[in-house]
Design an enzyme around this catalytic site. Structure first.
Site, PDB file in Angstrom:
ATOM      1  CB  THR A 149     -10.729   0.240   6.662  1.00  0.00           C
ATOM      2  OG1 THR A 149     -10.100   0.443   5.413  1.00  0.00           O
ATOM      3  CG2 THR A 149     -10.204   1.243   7.675  1.00  0.00           C
TER       4      THR A 149
ATOM      5  CG  LEU B  79      -2.088  -0.967   1.209  1.00  0.00           C
ATOM      6  CD1 LEU B  79      -2.951  -0.789   2.452  1.00  0.00           C
ATOM      7  CD2 LEU B  79      -2.954  -0.784  -0.044  1.00  0.00           C
TER       8      LEU B  79
ATOM      9  NE  ARG C 172      31.511 -12.102  -2.113  1.00  0.00           N
ATOM     10  CZ  ARG C 172      30.213 -12.184  -2.255  1.00  0.00           C
ATOM     11  NH1 ARG C 172      29.668 -12.120  -3.452  1.00  0.00           N
ATOM     12  NH2 ARG C 172      29.430 -12.346  -1.210  1.00  0.00           N
TER      13      ARG C 172
ATOM     14  CG  MET D   5      33.881  -0.139 -14.272  1.00  0.00           C
ATOM     15  SD  MET D   5      34.714   0.600 -12.871  1.00  0.00           S
ATOM     16  CE  MET D   5      36.262  -0.284 -12.929  1.00  0.00           C
ATOM     17  CD  GLN D   6      32.900  -6.010 -11.492  1.00  0.00           C
ATOM     18  OE1 GLN D   6      32.301  -7.042 -11.771  1.00  0.00           O
ATOM     19  NE2 GLN D   6      33.218  -5.688 -10.241  1.00  0.00           N
TER      20      GLN D   6
ATOM     21  CG  HIS E 120      26.095   0.465  -6.362  1.00  0.00           C
ATOM     22  ND1 HIS E 120      25.213  -0.269  -7.126  1.00  0.00           N
ATOM     23  CD2 HIS E 120      27.074  -0.386  -5.990  1.00  0.00           C
ATOM     24  CE1 HIS E 120      25.640  -1.513  -7.207  1.00  0.00           C
ATOM     25  NE2 HIS E 120      26.760  -1.618  -6.525  1.00  0.00           N
TER      26      HIS E 120
ATOM     27  CD  GLU F  99      23.009   2.410  -8.136  1.00  0.00           C
ATOM     28  OE1 GLU F  99      23.960   3.093  -8.564  1.00  0.00           O
ATOM     29  OE2 GLU F  99      23.060   1.159  -8.043  1.00  0.00           O
TER      30      GLU F  99
ATOM     31  CB  CYS G  25      28.589  -2.135  -9.636  1.00  0.00           C
ATOM     32  SG  CYS G  25      29.495  -3.010  -8.349  1.00  0.00           S
TER      33      CYS G  25
HETATM   34  N1  GLN Z   1      29.283  -9.148  -9.233  1.00  0.00           N
HETATM   35  C1  GLN Z   1      30.196  -8.058  -9.201  1.00  0.00           C
HETATM   36  C2  GLN Z   1      31.117  -8.120  -7.998  1.00  0.00           C
HETATM   37  O1  GLN Z   1      30.803  -8.769  -7.022  1.00  0.00           O
HETATM   38  C3  GLN Z   1      29.478  -6.720  -9.286  1.00  0.00           C
HETATM   39  C4  GLN Z   1      28.541  -6.453  -8.154  1.00  0.00           C
HETATM   40  C5  GLN Z   1      27.564  -5.344  -8.429  1.00  0.00           C
HETATM   41  O2  GLN Z   1      27.307  -4.996  -9.585  1.00  0.00           O
HETATM   42  N2  GLN Z   1      26.968  -4.785  -7.400  1.00  0.00           N
HETATM   43  O3  GLN Z   1      32.158  -7.521  -7.980  1.00  0.00           O
END
Ligand code: GLN
Length: 548
Positions: free
Chosen positions: A195, A19, A467, A388-389, A512, A514, A385
């Site tokens: 309610t 809700l 990680r 980027m990787q 991150h 965001e 994250c």
């Molecule tokens: N799996 C990746 C890591 O552990 C990226 C994690 C993520 O995007 N939050 O490094």
């Protein structure tokens, strides 16, 4: 400030889940904050997991991360976005955590041989946690959202703890119950019975709600207000209508119109004639609802069916759109749908591509294809994250020619582990866990895109949850070919931001952004990305214009 003056407001939910207790809590907090009070919001979740960190996003939506590295419920993201103040580990408590500390105490012998029971030991622990932030002396109001729905077996100890809090704190404690008035099309009526039943359920547990916030698709007329008030023992002005809103950010205004803050202040014995300053919030709403133009961007991820999995990214676009006076239309693209054949058609008309965070193998190759498309076509790109990787992997394979380059998370046997677990990372990880969680400093190189984005700041702080890391053994190769590290961890040298020199706007961030975007402070990376998307003109369109 004397902590005994802290006011405790509990928000419970009845009839059904979803809700919007989080948004109502955040809206009430916003209204109190706008009157000059210091407010925090916390969420108590009735599940047994210690935190939502191990929960699949399909189960529970996004896992939100705080500065102090807590993996929390996504509602904490709403609290921060509305209030623009950071939350912490203490703002999210689960039943698992409550039981864990009671059991730890029992093992240490703290209960002196007594039988350890739900009442009083579990409920005492819940009450302690309810008051932890209040006792810090930093807040005049602590709003506690109780997860789940009244009547659930799991919620019972929490409702009992609320009953005791009301008994012990009297006028300093108040319960707002959020409920639903279903609309029956056949008779054209709003029905109050569900309610009444959910309030009865609360009463059976000894809790009389002070305020009822009623979700409804139709305006509640005076008769219905009176009827609910009479059956549920609340004052008619404490029956608050909560209509569906165009945006979650409109809800504080709707609640102000219904005098929710005034009713709450009155009941808590506080003055109601203080000025509410919502000027900048109203300005944000004007920009949000009256954009000058639209821009279409794509979010590539593997949990696209469930938009809650990328809640903070979606909200960051709302903030950054308003900051740029544009409406950002987000096209959600499933990474498993992207391949060499589909990519051009899938991204037709798209002005910017964000590749989402994630874990595991599924959808990785699609993300890599999408990134190649962005890189080769000069489309603005933001990789977050895992995003980027994947950009690093794509560059290694297609520019550096390391054909089997990969992250060891997905292919431990790769001959080019460009993303890998780093010894140095292990040393700086909080609490010896294997994840890098929470806020870490990042040094920004002068003259880079990141430097521009952050408004020439030398050092910033951003939140992490991963990680694996960029493998610095490859840094020279990457930089020579044009993908440069523009942000690094000050001591460990870990690469936090990478950007492509030969591209108008191609950035990957290991953190991150965001998690830190709020209405008052949209994240500079999202603002910059949206700006770049506005400026982007596809090459075939440029060619067409030149021909004419
Ligand atoms: N799996 C990746 C890591 O552990 C990226 C994690 C993520 O995007 N939050 O490094």
């Amino acid at each position: 400030m004397n902590s005994s003056t802290t006011k405790y407001i509990f928000v419970t939910g009845g009839v059904t889940s979803s809700l919007g207790k989080g948004i109502i809590s955040a809206s009430l907090a916003k209204l109190l904050q706008a009157r000059g009070y210091s407010v925090t919001i916390q969420k108590f979740d009735p599940y047994i997991n210690i935190d939502p960190g191990t929960l699949n996003p399909y189960e529970h939506g996004e896992c939100y991360v705080t500065d102090d590295g807590a993996e929390t419920d996504l509602d904490l993201g709403h609290y921060e976005r509305f209030l623009n103040t950071p939350t912490s580990q203490a703002n999210n408590v689960t039943t698992g955590r409550i039981y864990q500390s009671v059991i730890d105490k029992e093992r240490k012998g703290d209960y002196l041989g007594k039988t350890v029971q739900v009442i009083p030991h579990i409920t005492d622990e819940i009450k302690n946690r309810f008051q932890l932030l209040g006792k810090s002396g930093r807040y005049q109001f602590v709003i506690t959202e109780i997860g789940g729905t009244v009547g659930d077996i799991e919620s019972l100890p929490y409702i009992e703890a609320v009953r005791q809090m009301k008994w012990e704190h009297g006028k300093d404690c108040l319960v707002v119950h959020l409920t639903l008035l279903p609309y029956l099309h056949t008779t054209g009526e709003l029905k109050t019975k569900p309610t009444q039943h959910s309030v009865k359920m609360l009463l059976e547990n000894g809790v009389q709600p002070d305020v009822l916030v009623c979700r409804s698709i139709q305006s509640i007329d005076e008769d219905i207000r009176q009827k609910i008030a009479r059956f549920c023992n609340v004052a008619p002005d404490a029956v608050i209508e909560a209509l569906d809103a165009k945006s979650i950010y409109d809800v504080p205004m709707l609640m102000a119109k219904e005098n929710l803050d005034k009713v709450v202040l009155e009941k808590l014995g506080l003055p109601t004639d203080t000025v509410t300053d919502l000027k900048s919030w109203e300005e944000f709403l004007v920009r949000l609802h009256h954009p000058h133009q639209k821009v279409r961007v794509a979010l590539v991820g593997k949990y696209i069916e469930l938009k809650d999995s990328y809640k903070s990214i979606a909200e960051s676009f709302v903030h950054a759109g308003a900051a740029n006076d544009v409406q950002v239309e987000v096209e959600w693209i499933h990474s498993e749908d992207v391949n060499d054949e589909s990519v051009s058609a899938l991204f037709e008309g798209i002005r910017g591509i964000v590749v989402a965070p994630g874990f595991g193998k599924r959808g990785i190759e699609g993300k890599i294809v999408a990134i190649r498309h962005a890189r080769e076509n000069n489309i603005p790109f933001l990789g977050i994250c895992l995003g980027m990787q994947c950009a690093v992997i794509e560059f290694a394979r297609n520019v550096l020619g390391f054909k089997d380059a990969h992250s060891t998370e997905v292919n431990p046997a790769t001959s080019h582990p460009v993303i890998d677990l780093q010894e140095v990372q292990k040393k700086i990880t909080h609490l010896g866990g294997t994840m890098r969680l929470g806020a870490y400093p990042c040094l920004i190189k002068e003259g880079t895109k990141a430097w521009e984005v952050y408004g020439h700041k030398k050092e910033v702080s951003e939140r992490h949850r991963h990680r694996y890391e960029f493998n610095n053994e490859y840094l020279k190769d990457f930089e020579k070919a044009g993908l440069k590290a523009s942000g690094t961890h000050p001591e460990a040298g870990l690469v936090e931001i990478m950007e492509l020199k030969t591209h108008p706007w191609f950035v990957g961030v290991q953190f991150h952004p965001e998690y830190k975007s709020t209405v008052a402070n949209p994240h500079p990376f999202f603002i910059g990305f949206v700006k770049a998307a506005l400026q982007y003109q596809p090459q075939h369109e440029v060619a067409r214009v030149q021909k004419v």
